[in-house]
Design an enzyme around this catalytic site. Structure first.
Site, PDB file in Angstrom:
ATOM      1  N   GLN A   1      31.698  47.289  33.059  1.00 12.10           N
ATOM      2  CA  GLN A   1      31.427  46.154  33.937  1.00 12.10           C
ATOM      3  C   GLN A   1      30.523  46.585  35.094  1.00 12.10           C
ATOM      4  OE1 GLN A   1      36.019  44.980  33.533  1.00 12.10           O
ATOM      5  NE2 GLN A   1      35.039  43.779  35.139  1.00 12.10           N
TER       6      GLN A   1
ATOM      7  N   GLU B   1      35.890  47.926  35.035  1.00  9.70           N
ATOM      8  CA  GLU B   1      35.190  47.870  36.320  1.00  9.70           C
ATOM      9  C   GLU B   1      34.951  49.296  36.818  1.00  9.70           C
ATOM     10  OE1 GLU B   1      36.719  45.086  39.246  1.00  9.70           O
ATOM     11  OE2 GLU B   1      35.765  46.156  40.880  1.00  9.70           O
TER      12      GLU B   1
ATOM     13  N   ARG C   1      43.661  42.951  48.389  1.00  9.85           N
ATOM     14  CA  ARG C   1      43.699  41.582  47.868  1.00  9.85           C
ATOM     15  C   ARG C   1      45.140  41.072  47.767  1.00  9.85           C
ATOM     16  NH1 ARG C   1      40.117  37.698  45.800  1.00  9.85           N
ATOM     17  NH2 ARG C   1      38.248  38.978  45.772  1.00  9.85           N
TER      18      ARG C   1
ATOM     19  N   PHE D   1      43.323  41.100  40.433  1.00 12.93           N
ATOM     20  CA  PHE D   1      43.048  42.230  41.321  1.00 12.93           C
ATOM     21  C   PHE D   1      44.046  42.331  42.473  1.00 12.93           C
ATOM     22  CE2 PHE D   1      40.046  44.715  44.085  1.00 12.93           C
ATOM     23  CZ  PHE D   1      39.570  45.608  43.155  1.00 12.93           C
TER      24      PHE D   1
ATOM     25  N   THR E   1      36.124  41.666  48.404  1.00 14.74           N
ATOM     26  CA  THR E   1      36.696  41.780  49.746  1.00 14.74           C
ATOM     27  C   THR E   1      35.932  42.806  50.582  1.00 14.74           C
ATOM     28  OG1 THR E   1      38.340  43.322  48.886  1.00 14.74           O
ATOM     29  CG2 THR E   1      38.979  41.009  49.029  1.00 14.74           C
TER      30      THR E   1
ATOM     31  N   ALA F   1      35.391  40.321  40.449  1.00 14.19           N
ATOM     32  CA  ALA F   1      35.749  39.416  41.541  1.00 14.19           C
ATOM     33  C   ALA F   1      35.367  37.963  41.234  1.00 14.19           C
ATOM     34  CB  ALA F   1      35.121  39.888  42.860  1.00 14.19           C
TER      35      ALA F   1
ATOM     36  N   GLU G   1      38.929  34.510  37.337  1.00 13.40           N
ATOM     37  CA  GLU G   1      40.281  35.025  37.570  1.00 13.40           C
ATOM     38  C   GLU G   1      41.341  33.980  37.919  1.00 13.40           C
ATOM     39  OE1 GLU G   1      38.321  37.833  40.339  1.00 13.40           O
ATOM     40  OE2 GLU G   1      39.872  39.215  39.655  1.00 13.40           O
TER      41      GLU G   1
END
Ligand code: MTE
Ligand code: LUZ
Ligand code: MOS
Length: 749
Positions: free
Chosen positions: A191, A226, A304, A338, A433, A502, A705
């Protein structure tokens, strides 16, 4: 518009990593990983393996020319174990052989002697022993300490949520090949192509510009690629660097399940205080995140959890603290949501506990406390809320009271079957974030025949981002979709990129693509205006024809492309987009971290068979805040997939590590995932109607998500069904609620 990959997917023609045609001389890699979870390596004997047929070379940490370091946020993770092993499955040696089989056969002949060290698998134990990845963080709003005295009701409790195996259909893999002048090309099922590039450069002690990472598509990532696709890509690059031949490694399913990290398990404590009108006045939560043996993305995941600890509720007084605890499990990592889902589960448990003790449906407390526009999140951002809109639309469409009545009627007329239902409102912040990560670039070329090429860092992993990017260009240029090609994500075309994560890939890369297209279009309009002797404002391009104030001309898009080129005007643009208005100050834990939030409400109904403990989900009915969906089919697909994946996490998928830190559920025979028989019999997702502007691409809100979190409702629906059979059951707030646990609770005293 259909997903542009559907044609080649259905015909089996889509190219995944393992479909890349092999170059002559390709070698195959396999990893020897630690059989124990914690220890000091006393000896490593690869001599027998080296003699095995087909083996070319075996690499250990000593063969690393640069840093033996793959940690992204914190440099605390070795590529290949040096002196110590920290988890079962930690890579120790890399075998390279002439065939896949030969490499794996040789792995079996490697011998290791390890002096065992104490193993920690429990995050609370890790915290007690001071094993923290980063210092704890606390988010605060108001003053909880001084509010408890004003609360009519106070409830405390503890929750557990287990991890989750990503189970992307395509396992992890990479294919590296040497290029001239010492450069290396890496095809990686990642990713984050830039993460792979940066880490390969660090491990090989090479500049980033000599490493090209290319990703066509993934057979699923779900966060598992990721950060953790990097390991295998860098290993292939390392071997290729030394042997100067192409090296490929595709993990077998059991290798993948054993060696890679998963969703973080959390153990948490809560305290909730309500007034007599059921308004939540205060909420305290403490989260113990099971990070595993290295940081990986855990600090960001932990953050998160704090951001989403109050879900879609307004609570005026909040104190939430999180600990990232180092244990001897494989480093846990990003997984759809996440850390958000883990935080949201805890407040849902707190509300459920209050409701159970007060003998009222949880929905009464949920509804009374939904966020309104203007309310403040614990991190200082002011909500633009759709929470009440989603809830009331859910009620209007599906009639909550009637559903509750149907469940009650069913339960009073059935002895051995019971139904349970739960509502699950969600709220999820869209943006990385880490503010700096919210940037993207898009390189758009119009060719002289009018065809269009788009390159971004967005990685297609089944979520349909390429389809959305294509739609952006098709709409802005007003050309047919057949004229547009979306290229692979490649670090030589697009540099310094954020991973596709995200849920922000379509927004960030789509907005950058929109900017690039607008710029080129403006230039082409100028050329058209000059050619047609009019002003640019009168020019419009529609369906590949140039119009002057609404009147068709003879100038086609294709001719205009060539004309622009002949005038020596660029038909290419590299545009840069950053999400505006976002910021966060970690010293105060306040700011405006999210471009916007996605809201929704789902109502979930389940029927359990009280003799067997098995169950079926009757329905999941949701109202979801899509903004204005630019592709309903793709977005509905994301909702359905997310819901089923969330239900799997909450009700079926049970990771089990033994005390020695060994994964017991290391295959699909012991790790149960949802299949076609276990999906809800009915899934309805209704879009919330809204005309509001937001920062999403074409106002089409991110969808990757958020729907997973509807699955949390499945856990609470099951609890309610169990309670309907056995009202005295004391059920711990412990997910997943597997059929085994359902059965135990049905008959517990
Ligand atoms: N959908 C499919 N089919 N496959 C995936 O791997 N990953 C999810 C989600 N939906 C995933 C998926 C995750 S974890 C994220 S962050 C988003 O897709 C990423 O893509 P987006 O930013 O384009 O939504
Ligand atoms: N990855 C990341 C994410 O690096 N930062 C995030 O905020 C995030 N959020 C969701 C999923 N992946
Ligand atoms: Mo998704 S967890 O952001 O890859």
């Amino acid at each position: 518009m259909k997903n542009i990959d559907s044609y080649t997917h259905v015909r089996g023609e889509s190219v995944y990593l393992d479909d890349i045609p092999l170059q002559a001389g390709t070698l195959f890699a396999a990893v020897y990983d630690s059989p124990v979870a914690h220890g000091k390596i006393k000896s490593l004997d690869t001599s027998e393996a080296e003699k095995a047929e087909g083996v070319v070379r075996i690499f250990t940490s000593k063969d690393i020319p640069g840093e033996n370091q793959i940690g992204g946020i914190i440099p605390d993770e070795e590529l290949l174990a040096g002196t110590h092993v920290h988890f079962c499955g930690m890579p120790v040696a890399l075998v390279v052989a002439e065939s896949d089989d030969a490499a794996r056969a040789a792995v079996k002949r490697i011998k290791i002697e390890i002096e065992n060290l104490p193993v920690i698998t429990n995050p609370r134990e890790a915290k007690e022993k001071g094993e923290l990845i980063i210092p704890p963080r606390t988010f605060r709003l108001g003053d909880t300490d001084n509010t408890w005295k004003n609360c009519e009701y106070i409830f405390e409790g503890r929750t557990e949520t287990n991890g989750q195996e990503h189970l992307y259909i395509e396992t992890q893999g990479a294919y590296a090949m040497p290029q001239e002048n010492g450069a290396i090309r890496i095809y990686s099922s990642t990713q984050g192509p830039t993460v792979v590039q940066r880490t390969a450069a660090r491990v090989l002690n090479m500049p980033m510009n000599k490493i090209e990472v290319d990703t066509t598509r993934l057979g699923g990532g779900f966060g598992g690629k990721e950060d953790q696709a990097t390991t295998w890509a860098v290993m292939c690059a390392l071997a290729s660097y030394h042997v100067k031949k192409p090296v490929k490694y595709c993990l077998h399913r059991m290798e993948d399940m054993r060696m890679t990290g998963k969703r973080h398990p959390y153990s948490s404590d809560f305290k909730i205080g309500l007034n007599k009108d059921l308004k939540i006045l205060a909420y305290e939560a403490t989260f113990y995140q099971n990070a595993g043996a290295a940081a990986d993305l855990s600090p960001a995941v932990m953050e998160r959890t704090l951001f989403h600890c109050t879900n879609s509720y307004f609570v005026p007084n909040v104190t939430a603290t999180a600990y990232s605890c180092r244990t001897n499990l494989p480093p846990n990592t990003a997984f759809r949501g996440f850390g958000g889902p883990q935080g949201m589960f805890v407040i849902e448990a707190a509300i459920a506990k209050a409701a159970e003790q007060l003998h009222i449906p949880a929905s009464e407390i949920q509804q009374k406390n939904l966020l309104k526009t203007g309310d403040e999140f614990p991190y200082g951002q002011i909500a633009e809320s759709e929470a009440n809109e989603c809830w009331s639309k859910t009620d209007e469409l599906y009639n909550i009271e009637q559903l509750e009545k149907d469940v009650a009627d069913f339960n009073s007329s059935n002895k051995f079957y019971k139904k349970g239902m739960a509502l699950m409102p969600i709220c999820f912040g869209i943006s990385f974030t880490k503010t700096f990560m919210n940037q993207a670039r898009s390189l758009v070329h119009v060719y002289t025949d009018g065809s269009v090429g788009i390159s971004t860092a967005a990685v297609e992993m089944g979520q349909g981002v390429n389809t959305k990017l294509l739609q952006v260009a098709a709409k802005i240029f007003s050309v047919a979709q057949e004229k547009i090609k979306v290229n692979s994500a490649n670090t030589w075309r697009i540099a310094n990129t954020s991973p596709t994560a995200a849920s922000a890939a379509a927004d960030l890369n789509g907005k950058a693509t929109a900017l690039a297209c607008e710029t080129i279009l403006q230039r082409m309009k100028q050329v058209a205006a000059d050619e047609l002797k009019t002003s640019t404002e009168t020019i419009e391009i529609k369906d590949e024809i140039v119009f002057i104030t609404g009147k068709k001309t003879d100038l086609s898009w294709k001719k205009l492309a060539m004309l622009t080129h002949m005038k020596r005007i660029s038909l290419s643009e590299l545009a840069h987009y950053t999400a505006p208005g976002i910021h966060f100050d970690t010293s105060k834990e306040k700011g405006h971290p999210f471009a916007y939030h996605v809201y929704g409400t789902a109502v979930i109904t389940v029927t359990i068979d009280c003799l067997r403990g098995i169950y079926e989900f009757d329905s999941v009915k949701a109202v979801h805040d899509f903004g204005q969906s630019m592709n309903t089919m793709v977005d509905m697909g994301q909702c359905e997939g997310g819901i089923v994946q969330g239900i799997g996490w909450m009700t079926m998928e049970e990771l089990l590590y033994n005390k020695e830190g060994k994964l017991m559920t290391n295959a699909l025979s012991t790790y149960k995932v949802p299949d076609i028989y276990s999906v809800p019999k009915e899934i309805i997702v209704h879009p919330l109607k809204t005309e509001k502007e937001n920062l999403a691409i074409f106002n089409s809100k991110a969808v990757g998500e958020p729907p997973l979190m509807y699955g949390i409702g499945a856990y609470f629906a099951l609890r309610n069904a169990v309670k309907a059979f056995n009202s005295s059951a004391v059920i711990p707030y412990d997910a997943p609620m597997t059929p085994e646990k359902v059965l135990m609770n049905l008959f517990s005293q």
